[in-house]
Design a protein around this motif. Sequence first.
Motif, PDB file in Angstrom:
ATOM      1  N   PRO A   1      11.611  25.285  16.868  1.00 38.73           N
ATOM      2  CA  PRO A   1      11.692  25.396  18.321  1.00 38.73           C
ATOM      3  C   PRO A   1      11.633  26.835  18.806  1.00 38.73           C
ATOM      4  O   PRO A   1      12.053  27.761  18.118  1.00 38.73           O
ATOM      5  CB  PRO A   1      13.061  24.776  18.641  1.00 38.73           C
ATOM      6  CG  PRO A   1      13.863  24.958  17.391  1.00 38.73           C
ATOM      7  CD  PRO A   1      12.884  24.820  16.273  1.00 38.73           C
ATOM      8  N   LEU A   2      11.082  27.000  20.004  1.00 36.25           N
ATOM      9  CA  LEU A   2      11.030  28.295  20.672  1.00 36.25           C
ATOM     10  C   LEU A   2      11.845  28.213  21.961  1.00 36.25           C
ATOM     11  O   LEU A   2      11.851  27.188  22.634  1.00 36.25           O
ATOM     12  CB  LEU A   2       9.591  28.685  21.012  1.00 36.25           C
ATOM     13  CG  LEU A   2       8.627  28.946  19.861  1.00 36.25           C
ATOM     14  CD1 LEU A   2       7.201  29.066  20.393  1.00 36.25           C
ATOM     15  CD2 LEU A   2       9.018  30.201  19.107  1.00 36.25           C
ATOM     16  N   ILE A   3      12.510  29.304  22.299  1.00 39.29           N
ATOM     17  CA  ILE A   3      13.240  29.385  23.558  1.00 39.29           C
ATOM     18  C   ILE A   3      12.569  30.441  24.416  1.00 39.29           C
ATOM     19  O   ILE A   3      12.171  31.502  23.911  1.00 39.29           O
ATOM     20  CB  ILE A   3      14.733  29.689  23.321  1.00 39.29           C
ATOM     21  CG1 ILE A   3      15.508  29.602  24.637  1.00 39.29           C
ATOM     22  CG2 ILE A   3      14.941  31.030  22.640  1.00 39.29           C
ATOM     23  CD1 ILE A   3      17.023  29.576  24.436  1.00 39.29           C
ATOM     24  N   THR A   4      12.425  30.169  25.706  1.00 38.46           N
ATOM     25  CA  THR A   4      11.673  31.036  26.604  1.00 38.46           C
ATOM     26  C   THR A   4      12.598  31.866  27.477  1.00 38.46           C
ATOM     27  O   THR A   4      13.548  31.342  28.066  1.00 38.46           O
ATOM     28  CB  THR A   4      10.732  30.211  27.501  1.00 38.46           C
ATOM     29  OG1 THR A   4       9.837  29.456  26.671  1.00 38.46           O
ATOM     30  CG2 THR A   4       9.915  31.110  28.412  1.00 38.46           C
TER      31      THR A   4
ATOM     32  N   GLN B   1       8.831  34.318  24.201  1.00 32.18           N
ATOM     33  CA  GLN B   1       9.391  33.149  23.533  1.00 32.18           C
ATOM     34  C   GLN B   1       9.920  33.582  22.174  1.00 32.18           C
ATOM     35  O   GLN B   1       9.262  34.322  21.445  1.00 32.18           O
ATOM     36  CB  GLN B   1       8.342  32.056  23.377  1.00 32.18           C
ATOM     37  CG  GLN B   1       7.902  31.437  24.689  1.00 32.18           C
ATOM     38  CD  GLN B   1       6.908  30.312  24.470  1.00 32.18           C
ATOM     39  OE1 GLN B   1       5.813  30.539  23.953  1.00 32.18           O
ATOM     40  NE2 GLN B   1       7.286  29.103  24.843  1.00 32.18           N
TER      41      GLN B   1
ATOM     42  N   GLN C   1      14.228  29.866  17.675  1.00 32.32           N
ATOM     43  CA  GLN C   1      15.660  29.590  17.816  1.00 32.32           C
ATOM     44  C   GLN C   1      16.149  28.829  16.571  1.00 32.32           C
ATOM     45  O   GLN C   1      16.175  27.613  16.553  1.00 32.32           O
ATOM     46  CB  GLN C   1      15.946  28.791  19.081  1.00 32.32           C
ATOM     47  CG  GLN C   1      17.429  28.610  19.365  1.00 32.32           C
ATOM     48  CD  GLN C   1      17.680  27.897  20.687  1.00 32.32           C
ATOM     49  OE1 GLN C   1      16.776  27.298  21.265  1.00 32.32           O
ATOM     50  NE2 GLN C   1      18.920  27.943  21.162  1.00 32.32           N
TER      51      GLN C   1
ATOM     52  N   GLU D   1      22.755  29.889  19.643  1.00 30.25           N
ATOM     53  CA  GLU D   1      22.833  29.280  20.962  1.00 30.25           C
ATOM     54  C   GLU D   1      22.682  30.326  22.062  1.00 30.25           C
ATOM     55  O   GLU D   1      23.138  31.459  21.935  1.00 30.25           O
ATOM     56  CB  GLU D   1      24.180  28.556  21.135  1.00 30.25           C
ATOM     57  CG  GLU D   1      24.423  27.461  20.109  1.00 30.25           C
ATOM     58  CD  GLU D   1      23.423  26.318  20.208  1.00 30.25           C
ATOM     59  OE1 GLU D   1      22.868  26.104  21.322  1.00 30.25           O
ATOM     60  OE2 GLU D   1      23.173  25.643  19.192  1.00 30.25           O
ATOM     61  N   ARG D   2      22.062  29.907  23.138  1.00 33.02           N
ATOM     62  CA  ARG D   2      21.856  30.832  24.267  1.00 33.02           C
ATOM     63  C   ARG D   2      23.174  31.083  24.998  1.00 33.02           C
ATOM     64  O   ARG D   2      23.972  30.160  25.208  1.00 33.02           O
ATOM     65  CB  ARG D   2      20.827  30.263  25.229  1.00 33.02           C
ATOM     66  CG  ARG D   2      20.490  31.226  26.363  1.00 33.02           C
ATOM     67  CD  ARG D   2      19.228  30.820  27.081  1.00 33.02           C
ATOM     68  NE  ARG D   2      18.748  31.911  27.939  1.00 33.02           N
ATOM     69  CZ  ARG D   2      17.571  31.937  28.517  1.00 33.02           C
ATOM     70  NH1 ARG D   2      16.720  30.949  28.305  1.00 33.02           N
ATOM     71  NH2 ARG D   2      17.207  32.956  29.272  1.00 33.02           N
TER      72      ARG D   2
ATOM     73  N   THR E   1      24.221  32.916  28.640  1.00 33.59           N
ATOM     74  CA  THR E   1      23.594  33.431  29.853  1.00 33.59           C
ATOM     75  C   THR E   1      24.477  34.391  30.640  1.00 33.59           C
ATOM     76  O   THR E   1      24.083  34.837  31.726  1.00 33.59           O
ATOM     77  CB  THR E   1      23.195  32.266  30.773  1.00 33.59           C
ATOM     78  OG1 THR E   1      24.377  31.532  31.145  1.00 33.59           O
ATOM     79  CG2 THR E   1      22.220  31.321  30.072  1.00 33.59           C
TER      80      THR E   1
ATOM     81  N   ASP F   1      22.635  37.587  31.494  1.00 31.60           N
ATOM     82  CA  ASP F   1      21.252  37.479  31.953  1.00 31.60           C
ATOM     83  C   ASP F   1      21.027  38.297  33.223  1.00 31.60           C
ATOM     84  O   ASP F   1      21.840  38.280  34.159  1.00 31.60           O
ATOM     85  CB  ASP F   1      20.895  36.020  32.236  1.00 31.60           C
ATOM     86  CG  ASP F   1      20.555  35.256  30.968  1.00 31.60           C
ATOM     87  OD1 ASP F   1      20.775  35.807  29.880  1.00 31.60           O
ATOM     88  OD2 ASP F   1      20.081  34.103  31.075  1.00 31.60           O
TER      89      ASP F   1
ATOM     90  N   LEU G   1      17.344  37.612  27.467  1.00 36.63           N
ATOM     91  CA  LEU G   1      17.741  36.516  26.584  1.00 36.63           C
ATOM     92  C   LEU G   1      18.781  37.007  25.591  1.00 36.63           C
ATOM     93  O   LEU G   1      18.654  38.102  25.043  1.00 36.63           O
ATOM     94  CB  LEU G   1      16.512  35.993  25.825  1.00 36.63           C
ATOM     95  CG  LEU G   1      16.727  34.841  24.843  1.00 36.63           C
ATOM     96  CD1 LEU G   1      17.146  33.570  25.582  1.00 36.63           C
ATOM     97  CD2 LEU G   1      15.462  34.578  24.032  1.00 36.63           C
TER      98      LEU G   1
ATOM     99  N   LEU H   1      20.984  35.305  22.267  1.00 35.28           N
ATOM    100  CA  LEU H   1      21.345  34.205  21.377  1.00 35.28           C
ATOM    101  C   LEU H   1      22.491  34.679  20.492  1.00 35.28           C
ATOM    102  O   LEU H   1      22.478  35.800  19.985  1.00 35.28           O
ATOM    103  CB  LEU H   1      20.164  33.785  20.500  1.00 35.28           C
ATOM    104  CG  LEU H   1      18.930  33.203  21.191  1.00 35.28           C
ATOM    105  CD1 LEU H   1      17.878  32.823  20.143  1.00 35.28           C
ATOM    106  CD2 LEU H   1      19.290  31.999  22.037  1.00 35.28           C
TER     107      LEU H   1
END
Length: 211
Positions: A54-57, A65, A68, A73-74, A76, A79, A85, A87
């Motif tokens: 998977p990719l996170i944007t 991107q 992940q 985990e992201r 925020t 932000d 971003l 993680l």
Amino acid sequence: MNLTSRGVARTLTAVAAAGTLALLAGCSSDSDSTAPVSIGDNAAVGSCAATEGPLITAAGQPEIQLPQPAGWERNTMQDSELVRLVLINTSLVKNGFAPNIVVTVVPSSGTFDQIIDNEISTLQKMMKTDVPEGELGTVCGFESYTVTYDASGMEGLPVHPITSRMIVVPKEGGGSNTVVLTVQTTDPDDPTYQEDSQAMLDGVQITVNEA
């Protein structure tokens, strides 16, 4: 506050510091340079390294991107226009600190060498440490520079390595954005961290979508 919560809190302090460093480095760029980075053919579609999973944007331009891996985990809370971003892997907490990767984007100008010199100079001043010679490369066709240096003292953390990959992404019409991926841990020998951090650094996807 439990161990994981303390680890996240200390991690977010480090995230904020990483964002400040990127901002200061960007502000020190030579805006009067007569030899700006040229976009040329750097943004060729399909020039990014192949990646699996998977990719996170990250929001904003250029589009970024990031792979992940499991357990990352992201978060925020930091932000912003600068910090695109974050993680965090709370399953790998060590010394009360959670491994993390921070993606920042700051406007820059000048030649590639000038931009990188500014980044390194700021790191040395802010971290009060020598930054060894790094490695030139390309990411998605854009010039990059990767360096690993030691940092300590923040929130009472032990000396630990930080790796920063700086990618200069030219903009149509002049100037550029410097994308910086900063990853760190207090347990650099952990094989999961080694594999995951390399996968994120090498697998980042960057696309320029000019209006």
